[in-house]
Structure formats: C-alpha cells, structure tokens
Motif scaffolding. Sequence first.
Motif: not given
Length: 187
Positions: A48-75
């Motif tokens: 629940t800390g810095d959302e940028r760091l959370r998105l960055w860390a999700l990017g390390l996973l490369g898990d397709p289940r996270d695509f919606p979360v990452l795409a939502a960050g684009l807004a």
Amino acid sequence: MSVTVDELLQALHAGVAGKLDVSSLTDAIEALVEAQPEDSRKAIHAYTGDERLRLWALGLLGDPRDFPVLAAGLADPELRSTALEALAGQPDATRVDEIARSFLDDADPMVRSRAVRMVAFSARPGALAVLSPLAQDPIPHVRMILGWCLGGLGDQAAEPTLRTLLADPDEQVRAFAAHGLRRLNRP
C-alpha cells in the motif's frame, strides 16, 4: 532471517525519497520476484505504499493476470510512464505494442521516449512509419532516443530518418543518430 518483498519495497521507497543508491534493493527485489513469483505477486498486490513502486514491481513479474492493473495505471499522468514501462514485460506483445503506439504523442516527453523504446523493441510491422514523425519532436531527449532505437530496427528504410537526425541542432541527438546509423549498418 529472510527479507520480504514488502520490506524491500518499503526500503526502496525510503531510499528513492532519500535520493540514495537503490541498485542493491532493486536487485534484491528482482531476485526475490524471480525466485518466488507467486508469493511476490501476492505481496506486491498487498503493498500500500508508493503506487509507482507497486506498478514497477508488478512489471517485473510479467504476469498476464496483472495486465488490467498496469493498463489502469496509464490513466493517471503521474503513473503513466511507470505503468507503460511495466507493461513492457507482459507476454502479449501485440497488445503492448498497440498501447505503446497510442502514447507516442503523449504530452509527457518521458512517456513518449518510453513508448519509442517499446515500439522499436517490438519492431512489429509499421514501427518505422509510426516512429519516423518523432524526428520532429520538440524535445531533444525524445529525438535522441529515437535515433538510437531506429538503429535497432534493422530496417534500412530507417536510414533517411537517421540522416535527418544527424543534422539535428542538438549535439546529443546527432551523437545518438550516429550510433543508430552504425547499429543499422552493422553486419
């Protein structure tokens, strides 16, 4: 005692805020994510800390289940650059390329330069056609990244755009265009 992803993300947040060298922390997070992807994914989603760091860390996973979360960050303009970078690790290259292309004209030059890198890296059909207009971008950094990336396309049709960038008024743009031209013509 082993450290958790949450603890590492908190330490990374503090290190970034304190303008410290955080390379060892990012390395540790990358290693932990690679070694324990599912546990790491749960921890990253719970962070629940810095959302940028959370998105960055999700990017390390490369898990397709996270695509919606990452795409939502684009807004969110504040998260867009990080979310775009994180999407680069997603396995659906066609979808990622479409998204990256949609940000080639973003108001933020860092987002544009990140989009240039992503489109050039994927080198999908039509990449040169959508990238070449950025030779006229008002921001030298974007033109500089373009010069480097066009050389990596391996498409000789990029040479005229690179030659245009060789005449750019900015010295760095010219230097990167020269590197790009060498990369393009490398056997």
